[in-house]
Scaffold this motif. Sequence first.
Motif, PDB file in Angstrom:
ATOM      1  N   SER A  47      41.512  46.374  26.193  1.00  0.00           N
ATOM      2  CA  SER A  47      40.744  47.511  27.563  1.00  0.00           C
ATOM      3  C   SER A  47      42.023  46.129  28.625  1.00  0.00           C
ATOM      4  N   ILE A  48      42.353  46.987  29.520  1.00  0.00           N
ATOM      5  CA  ILE A  48      43.225  47.155  30.689  1.00  0.00           C
ATOM      6  C   ILE A  48      41.847  47.584  31.892  1.00  0.00           C
ATOM      7  N   PRO A  49      42.072  46.084  32.923  1.00  0.00           N
ATOM      8  CA  PRO A  49      41.361  46.768  33.736  1.00  0.00           C
ATOM      9  C   PRO A  49      42.068  46.819  35.076  1.00  0.00           C
ATOM     10  N   HIS A 103      41.830  34.428  41.885  1.00  0.00           N
ATOM     11  CA  HIS A 103      41.421  35.331  41.470  1.00  0.00           C
ATOM     12  C   HIS A 103      40.480  34.545  39.581  1.00  0.00           C
ATOM     13  N   GLY A 104      39.073  35.264  39.324  1.00  0.00           N
ATOM     14  CA  GLY A 104      38.524  34.804  38.047  1.00  0.00           C
ATOM     15  C   GLY A 104      39.140  35.955  36.845  1.00  0.00           C
ATOM     16  N   SER A 111      44.301  40.067  37.370  1.00  0.00           N
ATOM     17  CA  SER A 111      45.561  39.810  38.490  1.00  0.00           C
ATOM     18  C   SER A 111      44.970  39.970  39.567  1.00  0.00           C
ATOM     19  N   PRO A 112      46.082  39.458  40.109  1.00  0.00           N
ATOM     20  CA  PRO A 112      45.430  39.964  42.578  1.00  0.00           C
ATOM     21  C   PRO A 112      45.364  41.417  42.029  1.00  0.00           C
ATOM     22  N   VAL A 133      46.614  35.258  50.946  1.00  0.00           N
ATOM     23  CA  VAL A 133      47.706  35.275  49.590  1.00  0.00           C
ATOM     24  C   VAL A 133      47.012  35.300  47.894  1.00  0.00           C
ATOM     25  N   SER A 134      46.641  35.991  47.686  1.00  0.00           N
ATOM     26  CA  SER A 134      46.098  36.550  46.420  1.00  0.00           C
ATOM     27  C   SER A 134      46.613  35.871  45.066  1.00  0.00           C
TER      28      SER A 134
END
Length: 338
Positions: A47-49, A103-104, A111-112, A133-134
């Motif tokens: 699955s791609i978020p 990020h979690g 990813s950001p 800045v992520s």
Amino acid sequence: MILLTMVTAFSIYLILIHASMLANSAMDPYKALNIILNPNGTLTRLSIPPQSPPSPDPSLPTPVLSKDLPINKFNHTWARIYLPHKALHHSPRPKLPLIVFYHGGGFIFDSPASIYSHDFCIRMTNATQSVVVSVDYRLAPEHRLPAAYEDSVEALHWIKASNDAWLRHADYSRCYLMGESAGGNIAYTVGLRAAAEVDKLKPLKIKGLILIQPFFGGRKRSPSEIRLAEKTIIPLLITDLIWKLSLPVGADRDHPYSNPTVNGGDKILDKFKVYGWRVAVFGCEGDVLVDRERELVKLLEQKGVHVVGKFYEGGRHGIFVGDPSMSVQVFRLLKTLH
């Protein structure tokens, strides 16, 4: 009953709306996470978020601008920078606090650009009037820990050396490290590494850490892990698998990357006190990880670190980022630090 087949930023809980629908005793954690472990040790992520593009155009009526910049082209790491739109129109331009966000995703997802993290960073930038800045980092198991830590420290050196126009709005003397879930683990470990090389990071000056439901573990089950074993959307089969995929090969959950309290904690924590860093740990009683987070607060208190534990009744893992009404609690604290 609808199975969630689209992975949304993890924070672990969003993945596991799907997993919680399966009986823990019969659950295949790989299927629950919608991943396949390949013979060569890599993952196939089925699955791609959901992703969100940046919004760098200042002509658009958006309160927050965002853009992506490469950090390490060899490792394919990058960062998404967020800037309050109004900062472009102030003269003279005020310097804004700098928040570096990790990020979690259990070290193995996201990813950001994931909508879950992206939307949180937009809200945070606007609510606190900060430069955010992520940071992107390499994922496990293709790149096991400490790869994520190394990439995340590298991002600090990249920021301090950058000539990017947006980063010129940031006050490098007011830098805060923040992370959620696995990102909270990363922010903590990056803090340890940064404390060991503060002179090399100048003019970047870290003032504190904000750890949102940081993901930690240990071989011995904590009381909250036992209490919530069958009531959580983060079954222990899942957390155990994540550590198995993320830690160095052969390491167990009492490795310092997983358990920050092992052997009395890292000696570098003494420098947190010396530098006057402030640490905030957010948690909630409905999160299976809450006792790990309380143990961390206790450890920091024992080391004389200025730490505050912000714990709330009920809730779940991911609530402070996923629920805007709870995100406000994080933003309020940030504004007191500024």
